[in-house]
Design an enzyme around this catalytic site. Sequence first.
Site, PDB file in Angstrom:
ATOM      1  N   THR A   1     -12.748  14.658 -14.117  1.00 19.82           N
ATOM      2  CA  THR A   1     -13.841  15.068 -12.835  1.00 19.82           C
ATOM      3  C   THR A   1     -13.246  16.426 -12.225  1.00 19.82           C
ATOM      4  O   THR A   1     -14.298  17.000 -11.515  1.00 19.82           O
ATOM      5  CB  THR A   1     -14.073  14.142 -11.944  1.00 19.82           C
ATOM      6  OG1 THR A   1     -12.582  13.748 -11.240  1.00 19.82           O
ATOM      7  CG2 THR A   1     -14.698  12.746 -12.396  1.00 19.82           C
TER       8      THR A   1
ATOM      9  N   SER B   1      -7.926  13.460 -13.478  1.00 25.55           N
ATOM     10  CA  SER B   1      -9.275  13.021 -14.060  1.00 25.55           C
ATOM     11  C   SER B   1      -9.921  14.175 -14.434  1.00 25.55           C
ATOM     12  O   SER B   1      -9.780  15.481 -14.035  1.00 25.55           O
ATOM     13  CB  SER B   1     -10.125  12.289 -13.058  1.00 25.55           C
ATOM     14  OG  SER B   1     -11.559  12.285 -13.317  1.00 25.55           O
TER      15      SER B   1
ATOM     16  N   LYS C   1      -8.679  14.168  -6.402  1.00 25.36           N
ATOM     17  CA  LYS C   1      -7.650  14.582  -7.494  1.00 25.36           C
ATOM     18  C   LYS C   1      -7.255  15.974  -7.626  1.00 25.36           C
ATOM     19  O   LYS C   1      -6.123  16.353  -7.852  1.00 25.36           O
ATOM     20  CB  LYS C   1      -8.482  14.012  -8.761  1.00 25.36           C
ATOM     21  CG  LYS C   1      -8.522  12.353  -8.863  1.00 25.36           C
ATOM     22  CD  LYS C   1      -7.152  11.809  -9.177  1.00 25.36           C
ATOM     23  CE  LYS C   1      -7.445  10.150  -9.460  1.00 25.36           C
ATOM     24  NZ  LYS C   1      -6.100   9.496  -9.402  1.00 25.36           N
TER      25      LYS C   1
ATOM     26  N   ASP D   1       0.689  -1.290   0.078  1.00 29.07           N
ATOM     27  CA  ASP D   1       0.126   0.204  -0.017  1.00 29.07           C
ATOM     28  C   ASP D   1       1.030   1.350  -0.097  1.00 29.07           C
ATOM     29  O   ASP D   1       1.922   1.363   0.667  1.00 29.07           O
ATOM     30  CB  ASP D   1      -0.840  -0.211   1.289  1.00 29.07           C
ATOM     31  CG  ASP D   1      -1.975   1.368   1.340  1.00 29.07           C
ATOM     32  OD1 ASP D   1      -1.679   2.351   1.172  1.00 29.07           O
ATOM     33  OD2 ASP D   1      -3.022   0.803   1.117  1.00 29.07           O
TER      34      ASP D   1
ATOM     35  N   GLY E   1     -26.287  15.001 -10.781  1.00 28.41           N
ATOM     36  CA  GLY E   1     -25.086  15.764 -10.940  1.00 28.41           C
ATOM     37  C   GLY E   1     -24.433  15.421 -12.291  1.00 28.41           C
ATOM     38  O   GLY E   1     -23.381  15.791 -13.035  1.00 28.41           O
TER      39      GLY E   1
ATOM     40  N   TYR F   1     -14.287  12.063  -4.802  1.00 30.85           N
ATOM     41  CA  TYR F   1     -13.317  11.371  -5.932  1.00 30.85           C
ATOM     42  C   TYR F   1     -12.805  12.605  -6.603  1.00 30.85           C
ATOM     43  O   TYR F   1     -11.325  12.607  -6.551  1.00 30.85           O
ATOM     44  CB  TYR F   1     -13.800  10.503  -6.620  1.00 30.85           C
ATOM     45  CG  TYR F   1     -12.847   9.966  -7.847  1.00 30.85           C
ATOM     46  CD1 TYR F   1     -11.750   9.271  -7.842  1.00 30.85           C
ATOM     47  CD2 TYR F   1     -12.961  10.487  -9.167  1.00 30.85           C
ATOM     48  CE1 TYR F   1     -11.047   8.937  -8.867  1.00 30.85           C
ATOM     49  CE2 TYR F   1     -12.380  10.115 -10.382  1.00 30.85           C
ATOM     50  CZ  TYR F   1     -11.227   9.573  -9.862  1.00 30.85           C
ATOM     51  OH  TYR F   1     -10.397   9.112 -11.229  1.00 30.85           O
TER      52      TYR F   1
END
Length: 347
Positions: free
Chosen positions: A126, A124, A152, A58, A294, A148
């Site tokens: 987004t 992204s 980013k 990780d 959204g 999310y």
Amino acid sequence: MAILVTGGSGFVGVHTSVELLNAGYDIVMFDNFSNSKPEALKRVYEITNKNFRFYEMDMRDKEKLEVVFSENTIDAVIHLAGLKAVGESVHMPLKYYDNNIHGTITLIEMMKKYNVKKLVFSSSATVYGLQSIVPISENFSLEATNPYGRSKLMIEEILRDLYISDDEWGIIPLRYFNPIGAHESGLIGESPNGVPNNLMPYITQVASGKLKEMLVFGNNYPTPDGTGVRDYIHVTDLALGHVKAIERLMAGVTGVNAYNLGTGRGYSVLELIETFEEVSGRKIPYTIVDRRPGDVAICYADPTKAKDELGWAAQRGIEEMCIDAWRWQINNPNGYESVLELERSWV
């Protein structure tokens, strides 16, 4: 010297690793297999016939991360590791902030310690939030609307602050639009756990009979057929964008420069379904349901900056994306859990 690929066994990770190896780079990878399978790594070797070093870990584990940097001479990092499901992020925001942001800070600290200052970051589209104008270029406002996307965007801001503090850094955030498809070999592709969150694996699993039908969210958008329009990019083209970004950093470019990776063209949900039906010969049953909160009507990239500065442009069209995704599905009906011999009689 090697390129470290974090999240290297994921969908984008394996395709990027293949293209890096094919371009002559040595690579080191790590992943915790939270949304991927070890089998994917075997497939990377099968495609390229080139060795690489892999660590199961990780990115928040400082001790194991230290081992990676101490045992290898890392010249640059492609940072793909992170949680990526928008819906899950809404319900579990702290998980996303801890994993994506905490993990990235841990990685950057180790990079600083070992004087590795070249970074390609998997961002992204987004980060643009709900834009009313298309195509979307890199100078648009940034206003993510879910945890999310905000993770980013926060990381991009952290990276900009990092460069302000030390102008030796070269950092390229790549803002993906909608990667689909699979490697042309049929050996690697998108292998989600459980019911897919993304459109293409949902379509291929309906086509194969694994799922009953598609759910199409809304058919009353102001688009030609009423369904949402998105910029779909072949994952191999996306992977090649990472290679171009590494080439730019290796040339000594510093600063923080973000690039859209998209085709510059939008396709509606029904157009994608229809194209898939044409290339596969399979009918995709679907049901229209309510819009998702959204969702915007139309979203596609302006990829001009990537073409001008990276020398990159998407080469593969929507038909090839569908063909390669279907090849992957029929050869691997259970994703990487299936090790069936490749069948090529479907074309």
